[in-house]
Design a protein around this motif. Structure first.
Motif, mmCIF file in Angstrom:
data_model
loop_
_atom_site.group_PDB
_atom_site.id
_atom_site.type_symbol
_atom_site.label_atom_id
_atom_site.label_comp_id
_atom_site.label_asym_id
_atom_site.label_seq_id
_atom_site.Cartn_x
_atom_site.Cartn_y
_atom_site.Cartn_z
ATOM 1 N N UNK A 1 -16.436 -16.783 9.215
ATOM 2 C CA UNK A 1 -15.095 -16.847 9.805
ATOM 3 C C UNK A 1 -14.238 -15.696 9.272
ATOM 4 N N UNK A 2 -13.737 -14.870 10.167
ATOM 5 C CA UNK A 2 -12.870 -13.763 9.791
ATOM 6 C C UNK A 2 -11.447 -14.285 9.596
ATOM 7 N N UNK A 3 -10.799 -13.846 8.530
ATOM 8 C CA UNK A 3 -9.381 -14.130 8.318
ATOM 9 C C UNK A 3 -8.581 -12.891 8.711
ATOM 10 N N UNK A 4 -7.649 -13.063 9.637
ATOM 11 C CA UNK A 4 -6.784 -11.964 10.060
ATOM 12 C C UNK A 4 -5.351 -12.299 9.683
ATOM 13 N N UNK A 5 -4.773 -11.475 8.858
ATOM 14 C CA UNK A 5 -3.387 -11.636 8.424
ATOM 15 C C UNK A 5 -2.522 -10.762 9.324
ATOM 16 N N UNK A 6 -1.638 -11.391 10.096
ATOM 17 C CA UNK A 6 -0.910 -10.640 11.113
ATOM 18 C C UNK A 6 0.446 -11.257 11.378
ATOM 19 N N UNK A 7 1.254 -10.516 12.132
ATOM 20 C CA UNK A 7 2.555 -11.003 12.570
ATOM 21 C C UNK A 7 2.782 -10.526 13.996
ATOM 22 N N UNK A 8 3.864 -10.948 14.604
ATOM 23 C CA UNK A 8 4.092 -10.679 16.019
ATOM 24 C C UNK A 8 4.720 -9.304 16.269
ATOM 25 N N UNK A 9 4.148 -8.291 15.652
ATOM 26 C CA UNK A 9 4.506 -6.903 15.896
ATOM 27 C C UNK A 9 3.416 -6.287 16.769
ATOM 28 N N UNK A 10 3.672 -5.089 17.270
ATOM 29 C CA UNK A 10 2.646 -4.440 18.090
ATOM 30 C C UNK A 10 1.369 -4.221 17.295
ATOM 31 N N UNK A 13 -0.391 -7.642 16.875
ATOM 32 C CA UNK A 13 -0.879 -8.232 18.120
ATOM 33 C C UNK A 13 -2.082 -7.497 18.688
ATOM 34 N N UNK A 14 -2.166 -6.191 18.457
ATOM 35 C CA UNK A 14 -3.366 -5.506 18.973
ATOM 36 C C UNK A 14 -4.616 -5.993 18.241
ATOM 37 N N UNK A 15 -4.465 -6.341 16.969
ATOM 38 C CA UNK A 15 -5.605 -6.867 16.218
ATOM 39 C C UNK A 15 -5.958 -8.288 16.661
ATOM 40 N N UNK A 16 -4.947 -9.136 16.867
ATOM 41 C CA UNK A 16 -5.238 -10.504 17.305
ATOM 42 C C UNK A 16 -5.864 -10.510 18.702
ATOM 43 N N UNK A 17 -5.411 -9.618 19.569
ATOM 44 C CA UNK A 17 -5.998 -9.508 20.911
ATOM 45 C C UNK A 17 -7.460 -9.096 20.816
ATOM 46 N N UNK A 195 -8.445 -13.896 26.580
ATOM 47 C CA UNK A 195 -8.406 -13.326 25.236
ATOM 48 C C UNK A 195 -7.072 -12.697 24.912
ATOM 49 N N UNK A 196 -6.467 -12.041 25.891
ATOM 50 C CA UNK A 196 -5.137 -11.459 25.685
ATOM 51 C C UNK A 196 -4.106 -12.569 25.505
ATOM 52 N N UNK A 197 -4.192 -13.597 26.334
ATOM 53 C CA UNK A 197 -3.274 -14.737 26.202
ATOM 54 C C UNK A 197 -3.367 -15.345 24.804
ATOM 55 N N UNK A 198 -4.595 -15.554 24.345
ATOM 56 C CA UNK A 198 -4.790 -16.118 23.009
ATOM 57 C C UNK A 198 -4.272 -15.176 21.931
ATOM 58 N N UNK A 199 -4.568 -13.899 22.082
ATOM 59 C CA UNK A 199 -4.161 -12.929 21.071
ATOM 60 C C UNK A 199 -2.666 -12.720 20.989
ATOM 61 N N UNK A 200 -1.944 -13.043 22.056
ATOM 62 C CA UNK A 200 -0.494 -12.847 22.088
ATOM 63 C C UNK A 200 0.281 -14.069 21.601
#
Length: 208
Positions: A1-10, A13-17, A195-200
């Motif tokens: 399981x990959x852990x991605x540390x992110x926030x709602x910045x551009x 969001x490109x990483x979560x997408x 995938x984009x919907x989920x990533x956003x």
């Protein structure tokens, strides 16, 4: 399981997408940069630069753990690991690289500068705001011309589209559909992807 540390910045969001589109098992761990969570000691142990996103893959290359920062690097890593969204032919590969860097540097850098002069700076100077907005619209005018007659930036969908999309989505109020018809159609095509919907979600759920 990959852990991605992110926030709602551009950048985040490109990483979560990318991770969502690639179908890689992962969990998104929100790091609220507005609250200073990116400067907390526990996060600085993950990314000493104190920036998001950052990724920890316990099953990295050679079955060894990998800690990776920088959104573009994370997007490319996810696509390569999944074996998806990287063009096969040399011409499309070159196009994907060009538009990925255009999105991540020229457009992304201008968007970041807009945030600084519009939000962060204690003194709001309209001339500075106008300068960066004009530059931002000019860059998207270049994207508009390129997308005319194309479904995606490099022909088929690629990592370049994942890098560009959040820059559009977070500032779509500046991009009038009548002035950017090809871009608007591309954005609708992107937004329809699960995938984009989920990533956003970091962005869309906060807006609700």
């Amino acid at each position: 399981m990959i852990d991605l540390y992110a926030w709602r910045t551009t950048n985040g969001l490109r990483a979560t997408i990318a991770l969502a589109e690639c179908g890689l098992p992962h969990r998104v761990i929100p790091i609220d940069v507005g609250a200073g969570a990116h400067k907390a000691p526990e996060y600085l142990r993950i990314n000493p630069a104190g920036q998001i996103p950052a990724m920890v893959d316990p099953d990295g290359p050679g079955a060894r753990p990998l800690l990776l920062a920088q959104s573009g690097a994370i997007v490319l890593y996810a696509c390569r690991k999944a074996g998806r969204f990287i063009p096969d032919d040399a011409q499309s590969q070159a196009l994907a690289m060009q538009w990925a860097w255009q999105a991540g540097t020229d457009i992304g850098g201008t968007s970041a500068a807009m945030n600084q002069v519009e939000v962060v700076s204690p003194e709001k100077v309209q001339a500075h705001i106008d300068l960066f907005r004009k530059r931002f619209l000019r860059y998207f005018g270049i994207v508009e011309a390129h997308l005319a007659g194309r479904d995606y930036l490099a022909g088929a969908i690629s990592y370049a589209d994942f890098i560009l999309y959040p820059n559009y989505a977070l500032r779509r109020h500046l991009l009038e559909p009548a002035a950017y018809p090809a871009l608007t159609t591309w954005a609708a095509r992107m937004a329809a992807r699960p995938g984009v919907t989920s990533g956003m979600r970091l962005h869309t759920e906060a807006a609700q």
